[in-house]
Design an enzyme around this catalytic site. Structure first.
Site: not given
Ligand SMILES: *Cc1c(COP(=O)(O)O)cnc(C)c1O
Length: 399
Positions: A184, A243, A212
């Site tokens: 990320s 995302k 991602h």
């Molecule tokens: C954003 C993210 C999460 C958390 O997801 P949310 O739905 O925002 O709580 C978990 N793992 C990774 C790799 C992320 O980038």
């Protein structure tokens, strides 16, 4: 100031002195051109910091699907799914997820943080070992802590180090390897073929977080594991709706026995209210668009390649990668904060990412590109980045 909180004053002062205190901006308007432009303090900013890679957060079909679901089912989840929060919409979404991911079953969680903490803490326990990439997302780290399993961090993407640890701790009761597929804060990819080989060789289980990569990679946006043809070799495929899907929530796809076990044992699922129906309705619409609109995937990849190339042509060091997460590592917290402030003065929203989100000494500006950014916008942004570097270099702030 209340004397009881003097210790907090001191701690917070210390964070501020290290440029580690965090602040946020208020976005006053976000809907311009698929969210590529936002307004902050009355000023329009080119948004190079959104995870809404495909621009789906503002798609009217997804917004409408959410409205319809709210009208039909109500505003709130009303209870845990294990009580009476399990509306038919949920089953529909899980069936579609399982089919899309070509796995026996799927389970929706409130968000990615709760999915990772809930799943890892349910599937690993005392006497087990979890091997986790040093740059994995914080929610994975927290899941391991909650699980009470032994936590072994291997150097980022270093398969030799991982194998060394797997050999050394072969006697653990059960073993899990956990990794992000696209990291990320670095925008690079895990060596998934090698991870699958190690999984087989050392008889461990493998969990991959596609937060991602979901929507962005794979023929129908299933993620990097599908793109590489190894999804069937991953024990738990985790992904989010927050995302590229532009909505909210998360899911895991796996064999039915794993999903059935999680329904009983994942505490973040059992002890938390079901997502609001509007969110599930929007997720269903987003899942359908993610599969059909492959032009969005192509556009975001092209923009990622282009922005990387533009930065390189101006002398910045940028990885040979094709993901939409493009870090510009500056090192010092203070410089990075300065850089980010100047970007904003010049009309660009991109935030400074500092420890503990990234390792000490690797503070960075994290740029993300979206499908709807135009070539002109990215070129203009790159010019601003370059001008700021020159300004700060003259002032002796960065090398
Ligand atoms: C954003 C993210 C999460 C958390 O997801 P949310 O739905 O925002 O709580 C978990 N793992 C990774 C790799 C992320 O980038």
């Amino acid at each position: 100031m209340n004397k009881r909180y003097t210790w907090l004053e001191e701690e917070y002062d210390s964070l501020q002195k290290q440029s580690l205190a965090r602040e946020w901006n208020t976005v006053e308007s976000a809907s311009d051109r698929a969210g590529t432009w936002i307004q902050v303090e009355g000023k329009p900013l080119l948004n190079l910091s959104s995870n809404n890679y495909l621009g789906l957060a503002h798609d009217q079909r997804i917004v409408e699907a959410g409205k319809l679901a709210a009208e039909e089912w109500g505003a709130g989840g009303t209870a845990s799914r294990l009580v009476h929060g399990n509306y038919a919409l949920y089953d529909e979404l899980e069936q579609q997820l399982a089919a899309w991911k070509e796995r026996e079953a799927a389970l929706v969680f409130a968000n990615g943080y709760q999915a990772n903490t809930g799943v890892i803490a349910a599937l690993a326990g005392r006497g087990d070992a979890v091997f986790s990439d040093r740059l994995n997302h914080a929610s994975i780290v927290d899941g391991i802590v909650l699980s009470r399993a032994e936590h072994f961090r291997y150097r980022h993407n270093d398969m030799e180090h991982l194998e060394f640890l797997l050999k050394k701790h072969q006697d653990a009761r059960r073993k899990w390897i956990v990794t992000d597929s696209i990291f990320s804060m670095d925008g690079d990819k895990a060596p998934l073929h090698e991870l699958v080989q190690l999984r087989d060789r050392y008889d461990t289980m493998l969990m991959v977080d596609e937060a991602h990569a979901g929507g962005v990679r794979g023929e129908e946006g299933q993620g990097l594991c599908h793109e590489l043809g190894i999804a069937g070799k991953v024990d738990v495929l985790m992904g989010t709706f927050s995302k590229a899907f532009g909505v909210y929530g998360a899911y895991v796809c796996a064999d039915e026995i794993i999903i059935r076990y999680l329904m009983t044992k994942a505490r973040s699922l059992v002890y938390s209210t079901a997502l609001p129906p509007a969110v599930i309705g929007s997720n269903l619409a987003a899942l359908s668009l993610v599969q059909t609109d492959s032009w969005r995937r192509k556009a975001v990849r092209q923009n990622a390649l282009m922005f990387r190339q533009l930065l390189r042509s101006r002398g910045f060091t940028v990885d040979e990668e094709d993901t939409p997460i493009i870090p510009l590592t500056l090192g010092e917290n203070e410089w990075t904060l300065q850089f980010s402030k100047r970007l904003r003065q010049r009309g660009i929203a991109a935030v400074a990412i500092r420890p503990p989100t990234v390792p000490a000494g690797t503070a960075r500006i994290r740029f993300t590109v979206m499908a709807a950014h135009t070539r002109e916008e990215l070129k203009w942004a790159c010019e601003q980045v370059s001008v700021i570097r020159d300004e700060l270099q003259k002032g002796g702030t960065i090398s």
